[in-house]
Design an enzyme around this catalytic site. Sequence first.
Site, PDB file in Angstrom:
ATOM      1  N   TYR A 174      48.871  29.555  25.911  1.00 43.54           N
ATOM      2  CA  TYR A 174      47.960  30.473  26.311  1.00 43.54           C
ATOM      3  C   TYR A 174      48.689  31.749  26.715  1.00 43.54           C
ATOM      4  CZ  TYR A 174      44.005  32.643  28.841  1.00 43.54           C
ATOM      5  OH  TYR A 174      43.313  33.526  29.432  1.00 43.54           O
TER       6      TYR A 174
ATOM      7  N   GLU B 251      43.718  39.091  26.079  1.00 40.36           N
ATOM      8  CA  GLU B 251      43.932  37.537  26.136  1.00 40.36           C
ATOM      9  C   GLU B 251      44.276  37.122  24.592  1.00 40.36           C
ATOM     10  OE1 GLU B 251      40.390  34.743  26.084  1.00 40.36           O
ATOM     11  OE2 GLU B 251      41.238  34.071  27.847  1.00 40.36           O
TER      12      GLU B 251
END
Length: 400
Positions: free
Chosen positions: A119, A207
């Site tokens: 991530y 993101e």
Amino acid sequence: MNIHEYQGKELLAKFGAAIPAGYAALSVEEAVAGAKQLPGPLYVVKAQIHAGGRGKGKFKELGADAKGGVRLAKSLAEVEEHAREMLGNTLVTIQTGEHGKQVNRLYVTDGVDIAKEYYLSMLVDRKSGRIAIIVSTEGGIDIEEVAHSTPEKITTITIDPATGFQPHHGRAVAFALKLKGDLNKQAQILTRQIFDAFVAKDAAMLEINPLVESKDGKLLVLDTKMSFDSNALYRHPDVVELRDETEEDPAEIEASKYDLAYIKLDGDIGCMVNGAGLAMATMDIIKLNGMFPANFLDVGGGANKEKVTAAFKIILSDPAVKGILVNIFGGIMKCDIIAEGIVAAAKEVNLSVPLVVRLEGTNVDLGKQILEGSGLPIVSASDLGDAAKKIVAEVKKLQA
Ligand code: ADP
Ligand code: MG
């Protein structure tokens, strides 16, 4: 302003970031044509909506056993089948709300043989006044869940915009992801590329979930979610081009045309206020009086008749609205001008719900006279508390 995954990937690719090849498609034919240009034999067909959680999402129109909005395909025939099933149908994910979003676009991309998912996100962190990079070894899953159950697995690295990106930032990211050797180097390079894109385009949030390590040792951007600072859009016509209005609330698009800050909420009382702070206070006091605001609406400092009329129409386009509270402070804009705007707008839209108006400021008495002399059932209020009490009472009277 948000953009689609494929648009975010194309933007990052321009800064050198490694992304799997792919093609956007608006029809089944385009999806198959896109797949034909990919090497195969593994393809991924991805629904393009402005919401995450697509992989685990469910299509409203399809059975409970149907696959979600991110699907593997092992042949062109399977690409076609998935495209046909997804296009036009409604995908419900944890981020869409129960209404879901209609899938009008697909992205057909190379299937990646994934070794591990990570991530990485960047955002403008107001608290530190810096750009924060948030990374975790736990990718591909809901980051809120990681933050909740294993917060130690999330690392935040902040970058001072005055000094900008330094090599140690890249090393810190690669270290936090526990990457070794060439993958460690790739992470450092990729972080800089993403940071450069973020700053150059005035992004607010970016993101990448997941960022993946492929079995052949490449670090790839597999998903992107990106949003931009709307106050900076004027200097990025290329970003404005990426806007997909079908993804936005029609009332919010209409509001932006008139430079009104409008956000739809779930309550019954429509609010028209000038100034964000006053709008927040108005919403609070409606709640304090036992009802809920139907929207946030800041008409801004230079509210004229045209703006007030547009604001009325937008508020009334919401069928949930059972009453309207106007709370305007006439400073730059005098109260009599505002009152004229309100009266004209109320007549034009054929106002069908109770309207309470609280005016304060320059020429307030003249403003009140105009409201009273209009012949319209407008209830005048003397202060904020009085206004909230009156609109709640008016709505309850109708409901009784
Ligand atoms: P969302 O976050 O909306 O569910 P993602 O793009 O993150 O959508 O996809 C969900 C999961 O699907 C990823 O975590 C990954 O495991 C898998 N996936 C997505 N794209 C690919 C791809 N090109 N190749 C292989 N697997 C993929
Ligand atoms: Mg994702």
